[in-house]
Scaffold this motif. Structure first.
Motif, PDB file in Angstrom:
ATOM      1  N   ILE A  24       4.653   3.881  14.688  1.00 39.26           N
ATOM      2  CA  ILE A  24       5.801   3.815  13.781  1.00 39.26           C
ATOM      3  C   ILE A  24       5.607   4.772  12.617  1.00 39.26           C
ATOM      4  O   ILE A  24       6.559   5.414  12.151  1.00 39.26           O
ATOM      5  CB  ILE A  24       6.055   2.366  13.289  1.00 39.26           C
ATOM      6  N   CYS A  25       4.378   4.899  12.145  1.00 44.21           N
ATOM      7  CA  CYS A  25       4.068   5.841  11.071  1.00 44.21           C
ATOM      8  C   CYS A  25       4.426   7.263  11.493  1.00 44.21           C
ATOM      9  O   CYS A  25       5.041   8.025  10.725  1.00 44.21           O
ATOM     10  CB  CYS A  25       2.592   5.743  10.711  1.00 44.21           C
ATOM     11  N   ALA A  26       4.060   7.632  12.716  1.00 49.58           N
ATOM     12  CA  ALA A  26       4.317   8.978  13.220  1.00 49.58           C
ATOM     13  C   ALA A  26       5.813   9.252  13.356  1.00 49.58           C
ATOM     14  O   ALA A  26       6.312  10.313  12.943  1.00 49.58           O
ATOM     15  CB  ALA A  26       3.616   9.166  14.565  1.00 49.58           C
ATOM     16  N   ARG A  27       6.534   8.308  13.928  1.00 49.81           N
ATOM     17  CA  ARG A  27       7.963   8.520  14.153  1.00 49.81           C
ATOM     18  C   ARG A  27       8.729   8.636  12.838  1.00 49.81           C
ATOM     19  O   ARG A  27       9.648   9.459  12.701  1.00 49.81           O
ATOM     20  CB  ARG A  27       8.525   7.382  15.004  1.00 49.81           C
ATOM     21  N   LEU A  28       8.391   7.810  11.866  1.00 50.05           N
ATOM     22  CA  LEU A  28       9.074   7.873  10.575  1.00 50.05           C
ATOM     23  C   LEU A  28       8.731   9.159   9.828  1.00 50.05           C
ATOM     24  O   LEU A  28       9.593   9.744   9.157  1.00 50.05           O
ATOM     25  CB  LEU A  28       8.721   6.645   9.727  1.00 50.05           C
ATOM     26  N   ALA A  29       7.490   9.625   9.962  1.00 46.69           N
ATOM     27  CA  ALA A  29       7.113  10.898   9.349  1.00 46.69           C
ATOM     28  C   ALA A  29       7.903  12.045   9.972  1.00 46.69           C
ATOM     29  O   ALA A  29       8.381  12.947   9.269  1.00 46.69           O
ATOM     30  CB  ALA A  29       5.613  11.126   9.499  1.00 46.69           C
ATOM     31  N   GLU A  30       8.054  12.028  11.287  1.00 40.61           N
ATOM     32  CA  GLU A  30       8.838  13.052  11.964  1.00 40.61           C
ATOM     33  C   GLU A  30      10.277  13.070  11.468  1.00 40.61           C
ATOM     34  O   GLU A  30      10.852  14.128  11.203  1.00 40.61           O
ATOM     35  CB  GLU A  30       8.818  12.822  13.474  1.00 40.61           C
ATOM     36  N   LYS A  31      10.854  11.874  11.330  1.00 36.77           N
ATOM     37  CA  LYS A  31      12.256  11.771  10.904  1.00 36.77           C
ATOM     38  C   LYS A  31      12.456  12.327   9.500  1.00 36.77           C
ATOM     39  O   LYS A  31      13.361  13.131   9.267  1.00 36.77           O
ATOM     40  CB  LYS A  31      12.709  10.309  10.948  1.00 36.77           C
ATOM     41  N   HIS A  32      11.621  11.896   8.556  1.00 36.23           N
ATOM     42  CA  HIS A  32      11.870  12.229   7.157  1.00 36.23           C
ATOM     43  C   HIS A  32      11.291  13.573   6.735  1.00 36.23           C
ATOM     44  O   HIS A  32      11.777  14.186   5.773  1.00 36.23           O
ATOM     45  CB  HIS A  32      11.311  11.118   6.259  1.00 36.23           C
ATOM     46  N   LEU A  33      10.263  14.056   7.429  1.00 34.39           N
ATOM     47  CA  LEU A  33       9.627  15.317   7.040  1.00 34.39           C
ATOM     48  C   LEU A  33      10.042  16.484   7.919  1.00 34.39           C
ATOM     49  O   LEU A  33       9.776  17.637   7.586  1.00 34.39           O
ATOM     50  CB  LEU A  33       8.102  15.158   7.060  1.00 34.39           C
ATOM     51  N   GLY A  34      10.660  16.197   9.062  1.00 30.13           N
ATOM     52  CA  GLY A  34      11.165  17.255   9.928  1.00 30.13           C
ATOM     53  C   GLY A  34      10.084  18.085  10.597  1.00 30.13           C
ATOM     54  O   GLY A  34      10.281  19.278  10.866  1.00 30.13           O
ATOM     55  N   VAL A  35       8.944  17.465  10.884  1.00 27.63           N
ATOM     56  CA  VAL A  35       7.833  18.161  11.540  1.00 27.63           C
ATOM     57  C   VAL A  35       7.314  17.277  12.674  1.00 27.63           C
ATOM     58  O   VAL A  35       7.535  16.065  12.680  1.00 27.63           O
ATOM     59  CB  VAL A  35       6.688  18.473  10.553  1.00 27.63           C
ATOM     60  N   PRO A  36       6.584  17.855  13.637  1.00 22.48           N
ATOM     61  CA  PRO A  36       5.995  17.046  14.705  1.00 22.48           C
ATOM     62  C   PRO A  36       4.811  16.237  14.190  1.00 22.48           C
ATOM     63  O   PRO A  36       4.284  16.494  13.099  1.00 22.48           O
ATOM     64  CB  PRO A  36       5.551  18.082  15.730  1.00 22.48           C
ATOM     65  N   SER A  37       4.375  15.286  14.993  1.00 25.15           N
ATOM     66  CA  SER A  37       3.219  14.465  14.626  1.00 25.15           C
ATOM     67  C   SER A  37       2.255  14.382  15.797  1.00 25.15           C
ATOM     68  O   SER A  37       2.642  14.553  16.955  1.00 25.15           O
ATOM     69  CB  SER A  37       3.649  13.059  14.211  1.00 25.15           C
ATOM     70  N   THR A  38       1.002  14.107  15.470  1.00 32.66           N
ATOM     71  CA  THR A  38      -0.045  13.923  16.472  1.00 32.66           C
ATOM     72  C   THR A  38      -0.839  12.675  16.111  1.00 32.66           C
ATOM     73  O   THR A  38      -1.261  12.526  14.965  1.00 32.66           O
ATOM     74  CB  THR A  38      -0.996  15.134  16.510  1.00 32.66           C
ATOM     75  N   VAL A  39      -1.005  11.771  17.071  1.00 39.23           N
ATOM     76  CA  VAL A  39      -1.786  10.553  16.877  1.00 39.23           C
ATOM     77  C   VAL A  39      -3.058  10.664  17.693  1.00 39.23           C
ATOM     78  O   VAL A  39      -3.007  10.948  18.894  1.00 39.23           O
ATOM     79  CB  VAL A  39      -0.990   9.296  17.301  1.00 39.23           C
ATOM     80  N   VAL A  40      -4.205  10.468  17.049  1.00 40.00           N
ATOM     81  CA  VAL A  40      -5.500  10.609  17.720  1.00 40.00           C
ATOM     82  C   VAL A  40      -6.314   9.334  17.535  1.00 40.00           C
ATOM     83  O   VAL A  40      -6.461   8.839  16.411  1.00 40.00           O
ATOM     84  CB  VAL A  40      -6.295  11.808  17.163  1.00 40.00           C
ATOM     85  N   LYS A  41      -6.836   8.822  18.642  1.00 40.73           N
ATOM     86  CA  LYS A  41      -7.712   7.647  18.586  1.00 40.73           C
ATOM     87  C   LYS A  41      -9.150   8.101  18.353  1.00 40.73           C
ATOM     88  O   LYS A  41      -9.654   8.992  19.047  1.00 40.73           O
ATOM     89  CB  LYS A  41      -7.628   6.857  19.891  1.00 40.73           C
ATOM     90  N   LEU A  42      -9.806   7.478  17.382  1.00 44.25           N
ATOM     91  CA  LEU A  42     -11.202   7.759  17.093  1.00 44.25           C
ATOM     92  C   LEU A  42     -12.072   6.638  17.635  1.00 44.25           C
ATOM     93  O   LEU A  42     -11.733   5.464  17.500  1.00 44.25           O
ATOM     94  CB  LEU A  42     -11.436   7.890  15.588  1.00 44.25           C
ATOM     95  N   GLU A  43     -13.168   6.993  18.245  1.00 33.03           N
ATOM     96  CA  GLU A  43     -14.154   5.996  18.648  1.00 33.03           C
ATOM     97  C   GLU A  43     -15.145   5.852  17.495  1.00 33.03           C
ATOM     98  O   GLU A  43     -15.877   6.800  17.183  1.00 33.03           O
ATOM     99  CB  GLU A  43     -14.878   6.424  19.926  1.00 33.03           C
ATOM    100  N   PRO A  44     -15.159   4.712  16.821  1.00 33.34           N
ATOM    101  CA  PRO A  44     -16.014   4.572  15.628  1.00 33.34           C
ATOM    102  C   PRO A  44     -17.486   4.704  15.955  1.00 33.34           C
ATOM    103  O   PRO A  44     -17.970   4.179  16.957  1.00 33.34           O
ATOM    104  CB  PRO A  44     -15.673   3.163  15.123  1.00 33.34           C
ATOM    105  N   LYS A  45     -18.198   5.429  15.090  1.00 35.27           N
ATOM    106  CA  LYS A  45     -19.630   5.610  15.282  1.00 35.27           C
ATOM    107  C   LYS A  45     -20.401   4.360  14.898  1.00 35.27           C
ATOM    108  O   LYS A  45     -21.549   4.166  15.312  1.00 35.27           O
ATOM    109  CB  LYS A  45     -20.112   6.803  14.446  1.00 35.27           C
ATOM    110  N   GLN A  46     -19.792   3.517  14.084  1.00 33.86           N
ATOM    111  CA  GLN A  46     -20.413   2.254  13.711  1.00 33.86           C
ATOM    112  C   GLN A  46     -19.324   1.290  13.276  1.00 33.86           C
ATOM    113  O   GLN A  46     -18.219   1.700  12.927  1.00 33.86           O
ATOM    114  CB  GLN A  46     -21.411   2.461  12.558  1.00 33.86           C
TER     115      GLN A  46
END
Length: 261
Positions: A24-46
């Motif tokens: 939802i964060c990505a989609r709303l950013a795209e709507k209001h900022l007019g730019v694409p978004s990228t969502v990346v999952k991080l595997e926590p080191k700890q």
């Protein structure tokens, strides 16, 4: 490489659906900022944990796998990036004004409590020796050497966090990106107050909550002198009580989706 866009990093948690928040964060950013978004999952080191106080007074130890934001420079596919936390809800185009700016790296140096309680007044400084605080919730950066140096210093502080905690006088646990980035940002800028946004980070504390949302207008619940109150608010919002965004009873999440159109 694409010219500009939004990057959201997340890790899985036992208590919260961070992927759902990131979407939802990505989609709303795209709507209001007019730019694409990228969502990346991080595997926590700890594993990292933090205790939050919610509106009913409940204290909850939450799995809070926030380690790895220093990787954003390498992970971003954009020449210019807005790195945004998954609980920062974009509602206007203010951040779009920073694309093309003269700065290589920009972050917030203050946070504004939209309830008016000023709960973040103690966060102006990280420590009792007046070391100024920065916020890692929203960061603008370019793929340049000055920005790269800040991210490398950010990682270096993480890898030596116990040392810096002892040096500056803050707790060794849990790890806080705000602290690590504050140190890196100031080291690389000669401890000068530069490269910061022109306005404070709009935020709602974890002890307050979102009651409703309708076409860009928030209805927020906050506590003042042991009484519960509500207010209307319009604009971007860092919702520290992430549970209130996912609460099925209020269905705020669905209303945010419906606002995208």
């Amino acid at each position: 490489m694409k010219s500009k866009g939004v990057l959201i990093l997340y890790s899985e948690s036992a208590q919260l659906d961070y992927l759902r928040l990131s979407e939802i964060c990505a989609r709303l950013a795209e709507k209001h900022l007019g730019v694409p978004s990228t969502v990346v999952k991080l595997e926590p080191k700890q594993k990292n944990f933090r205790t939050f106080r919610y509106p009913n007074g409940e204290l909850e130890g939450t799995e809070w796998n926030n380690i790895g934001r220093y990787s954003a420079y390498d992970l971003s596919p954009y020449e210019e990036t807005l790195l945004i936390d998954s609980d920062y809800i974009v509602q206007c185009d203010a951040l779009a004004n920073y694309f093309g700016c003269d700065h290589d790296f920009v972050c917030h140096n203050s946070s504004w409590d939209v309830s008016g309680n000023d709960v973040f007044r103690h966060d102006q400084f990280m420590t009792q020796n007046w070391f100024e605080m920065r916020w890692a919730t929203v960061v603008y950066f370019k793929k340049t050497e000055p920005a790269k140096r800040i991210f490398r210093a950010w990682q270096m502080v993480f890898e030596n966090y116990a040392y810096y905690a002892e040096l500056f006088g803050f707790s060794k646990a849990p790890f806080r990106n705000d602290f690590a980035m504050s140190i890196a940002h100031q080291i690389c800028n000669g401890y000068a107050n530069m490269g910061t946004f022109d306005y404070a980070l709009p935020a709602l504390s974890s002890s307050d909550s979102v009651l409703d949302y309708n076409n860009g207008r928030w209805l927020l619940k906050y506590e003042y002198k042991k009484s519960h109150n509500a207010l209307r608010y319009t604009g971007d919002l860092h919702v520290m009580n992430k549970k209130s965004l996912l609460d099925a009873d209020t269905d705020v999440y669905t209303k945010l989706w419906n606002s995208i159109g």
